[in-house]
Design an enzyme around this catalytic site. Structure first.
Site, PDB file in Angstrom:
ATOM      1  N   ASN A  10       1.038   4.232   8.983  1.00  0.00           N
ATOM      2  CA  ASN A  10       1.010   3.254   7.893  1.00  0.00           C
ATOM      3  C   ASN A  10      -0.234   3.517   7.046  1.00  0.00           C
ATOM      4  O   ASN A  10      -1.339   3.163   7.445  1.00  0.00           O
ATOM      5  CB  ASN A  10       0.982   1.833   8.495  1.00  0.00           C
ATOM      6  CG  ASN A  10       0.901   0.751   7.444  1.00  0.00           C
ATOM      7  OD1 ASN A  10       1.033   1.026   6.250  1.00  0.00           O
ATOM      8  ND2 ASN A  10       0.682  -0.477   7.869  1.00  0.00           N
ATOM      9  N   TRP A  11      -0.027   4.159   5.908  1.00  0.00           N
ATOM     10  CA  TRP A  11      -1.186   4.526   5.058  1.00  0.00           C
ATOM     11  C   TRP A  11      -1.699   3.329   4.248  1.00  0.00           C
ATOM     12  O   TRP A  11      -2.704   3.432   3.564  1.00  0.00           O
ATOM     13  CB  TRP A  11      -0.808   5.665   4.104  1.00  0.00           C
ATOM     14  CG  TRP A  11      -0.530   6.969   4.796  1.00  0.00           C
ATOM     15  CD1 TRP A  11      -0.579   7.227   6.135  1.00  0.00           C
ATOM     16  CD2 TRP A  11      -0.166   8.206   4.163  1.00  0.00           C
ATOM     17  NE1 TRP A  11      -0.259   8.542   6.374  1.00  0.00           N
ATOM     18  CE2 TRP A  11       0.001   9.166   5.190  1.00  0.00           C
ATOM     19  CE3 TRP A  11       0.050   8.601   2.834  1.00  0.00           C
ATOM     20  CZ2 TRP A  11       0.357  10.483   4.922  1.00  0.00           C
ATOM     21  CZ3 TRP A  11       0.412   9.909   2.563  1.00  0.00           C
ATOM     22  CH2 TRP A  11       0.557  10.846   3.606  1.00  0.00           C
ATOM     23  N   LYS A  12      -0.961   2.225   4.277  1.00  0.00           N
ATOM     24  CA  LYS A  12      -1.331   1.024   3.505  1.00  0.00           C
ATOM     25  C   LYS A  12      -1.603   1.398   2.045  1.00  0.00           C
ATOM     26  O   LYS A  12      -0.951   2.312   1.525  1.00  0.00           O
ATOM     27  CB  LYS A  12      -2.515   0.312   4.175  1.00  0.00           C
ATOM     28  CG  LYS A  12      -2.231   0.015   5.651  1.00  0.00           C
ATOM     29  CD  LYS A  12      -3.209  -0.926   6.283  1.00  0.00           C
ATOM     30  CE  LYS A  12      -2.845  -1.123   7.748  1.00  0.00           C
ATOM     31  NZ  LYS A  12      -3.703  -2.078   8.431  1.00  0.00           N
ATOM     32  N   HIS A  98       4.869  -6.950   7.961  1.00  0.00           N
ATOM     33  CA  HIS A  98       3.527  -6.577   8.426  1.00  0.00           C
ATOM     34  C   HIS A  98       2.591  -7.778   8.261  1.00  0.00           C
ATOM     35  O   HIS A  98       2.717  -8.544   7.304  1.00  0.00           O
ATOM     36  CB  HIS A  98       3.004  -5.377   7.622  1.00  0.00           C
ATOM     37  CG  HIS A  98       1.743  -4.813   8.199  1.00  0.00           C
ATOM     38  ND1 HIS A  98       0.521  -5.385   7.965  1.00  0.00           N
ATOM     39  CD2 HIS A  98       1.525  -3.770   9.034  1.00  0.00           C
ATOM     40  CE1 HIS A  98      -0.406  -4.696   8.625  1.00  0.00           C
ATOM     41  NE2 HIS A  98       0.178  -3.713   9.277  1.00  0.00           N
ATOM     42  N   GLU A 167       2.109  -5.943  16.867  1.00  0.00           N
ATOM     43  CA  GLU A 167       0.752  -5.730  16.378  1.00  0.00           C
ATOM     44  C   GLU A 167      -0.043  -7.025  16.460  1.00  0.00           C
ATOM     45  O   GLU A 167       0.058  -7.877  15.562  1.00  0.00           O
ATOM     46  CB  GLU A 167       0.776  -5.266  14.915  1.00  0.00           C
ATOM     47  CG  GLU A 167       1.393  -3.908  14.721  1.00  0.00           C
ATOM     48  CD  GLU A 167       0.875  -3.258  13.445  1.00  0.00           C
ATOM     49  OE1 GLU A 167       0.272  -2.191  13.543  1.00  0.00           O
ATOM     50  OE2 GLU A 167       1.052  -3.831  12.362  1.00  0.00           O
ATOM     51  N   SER A 208      -5.511  -0.619  16.006  1.00  0.00           N
ATOM     52  CA  SER A 208      -6.639   0.256  16.362  1.00  0.00           C
ATOM     53  C   SER A 208      -6.245   1.399  17.298  1.00  0.00           C
ATOM     54  O   SER A 208      -7.033   1.810  18.148  1.00  0.00           O
ATOM     55  CB  SER A 208      -7.776  -0.560  16.987  1.00  0.00           C
ATOM     56  OG  SER A 208      -8.257  -1.526  16.077  1.00  0.00           O
ATOM     57  N   GLY A 229      -2.550   2.803  11.715  1.00  0.00           N
ATOM     58  CA  GLY A 229      -3.074   2.586  10.368  1.00  0.00           C
ATOM     59  C   GLY A 229      -4.200   3.554  10.076  1.00  0.00           C
ATOM     60  O   GLY A 229      -3.981   4.724   9.748  1.00  0.00           O
ATOM     61  N   GLY A 230      -5.439   3.089  10.238  1.00  0.00           N
ATOM     62  CA  GLY A 230      -6.627   3.873   9.876  1.00  0.00           C
ATOM     63  C   GLY A 230      -6.604   5.320  10.358  1.00  0.00           C
ATOM     64  O   GLY A 230      -6.895   6.243   9.583  1.00  0.00           O
TER      65      GLY A 230
END
Ligand code: PGA
Length: 249
Positions: A10-12, A98, A167, A208, A229-230
């Site tokens: 998920n690159w947001k 989300h 999540e 995370s 994500g990150g």
């Protein structure tokens, strides 16, 4: 039952077009040597088409694309939104519900459910995100109640089309003071999710996740993959995640 671990990036709202193309190219090339996993990249909406083109010219059957959101109606006077039908030939998955959409845009379980149905109606797969806002002893109950409300509105014969991502909101890397859940904690909630959705629905953990803690999650019985994500914004780290996940289930 899914065959291989499902790793969703998920690159947001990150990357320029140039960054996105470099990242997608590096991941695509790295995945040539990593088998026995399924990978879904969810870039910002505007980069979906160029990345779909890139992949089309060098397809890999374990690399697919997803959108980060859609609007629940199929067309209409809804300025700024995009319908699932518009993504039909561009991607295979869509994230719905989300926690950032719940928090910033007030999406309710009912809206999330309508989005999931709209996605399925176009032959795409919704990745339904659920998670408790705070660490609480009632996590299982909070998540089960929300998920039940969402899946109740999805016709039973379409349940095999869904993916669920658990999540915990407090574990997402951008939450203040965040820390990943432990594998044991995540498993307890995912076992409850499994009870609701059955064995054919892939269940992901997100919050995370990185190459250091991935195995702890994938070793759990009811966790079939991860939503990252990150750590998915760095090609090297993301490929390391894919490599570790390869063949793990
Ligand atoms: P994170 O994000 O991996 O950076 O915690 C996960 C998500 O919000 O989907």
């Amino acid at each position: 039952m899914i065959r291989h671990p499902l790793i969703v990036a998920n690159w947001k709202m990150h990357t320029t077009l140039a960054d996105a193309m470099v990242l997608a190219t590096s991941i695509r090339n790295g995945l040539e040597d990593i088998q026995h996993i399924e990978v879904v990249l969810c870039p910002p909406l505007t980069w979906l088409v160029p990345i779909a083109e890139l992949i089309k010219h060098h397809p890999l059957n374990h690399l697919e694309l997803g959108a980060q959101n859609i609007y629940q109606a199929s067309e209409g006077a809804v300025t700024g939104e995009v319908a699932a039908v518009m993504l039909k030939h561009v991607c295979q998955y869509v994230l719905v519900g989300h926690s950032e959409r719940v928090r910033l845009f007030g999406e309710t379980p009912r809206v999330v459910s309508q989005k999931a149905v709209a996605v399925i109606d176009q032959g795409l797969k919704p990745i339904i995100c659920v998670g408790e806002p705070d660490k609480t002893v009632r996590s299982k109950q909070v998540v089960a109640e929300t998920l039940q409300t969402i899946v109740d509105l999805v016709p039973k014969n379409q349940h095999h089309q869904i993916v669920v991502a658990y999540e915990p909101v407090w574990a997402i890397s951008t939450a203040s003071g965040s820390e990943p859940a432990t594998g044991e904690y995540a498993q307890a909630v995912c076992a409850e999710i499994r009870r609701l959705v059955g064995s054919n629905v892939p269940i992901l953990y997100g919050g995370s996740v990185d190459s250091g803690n991935l195995a702890e999650f994938l070793h759990q019985e009811d966790i079939d993959g991860v939503l990252v994500g990150g750590a998915s914004l760095k090609a090297k780290e993301f490929l390391k995640i894919c490599e570790i996940a390869s063949g793990m289930k």
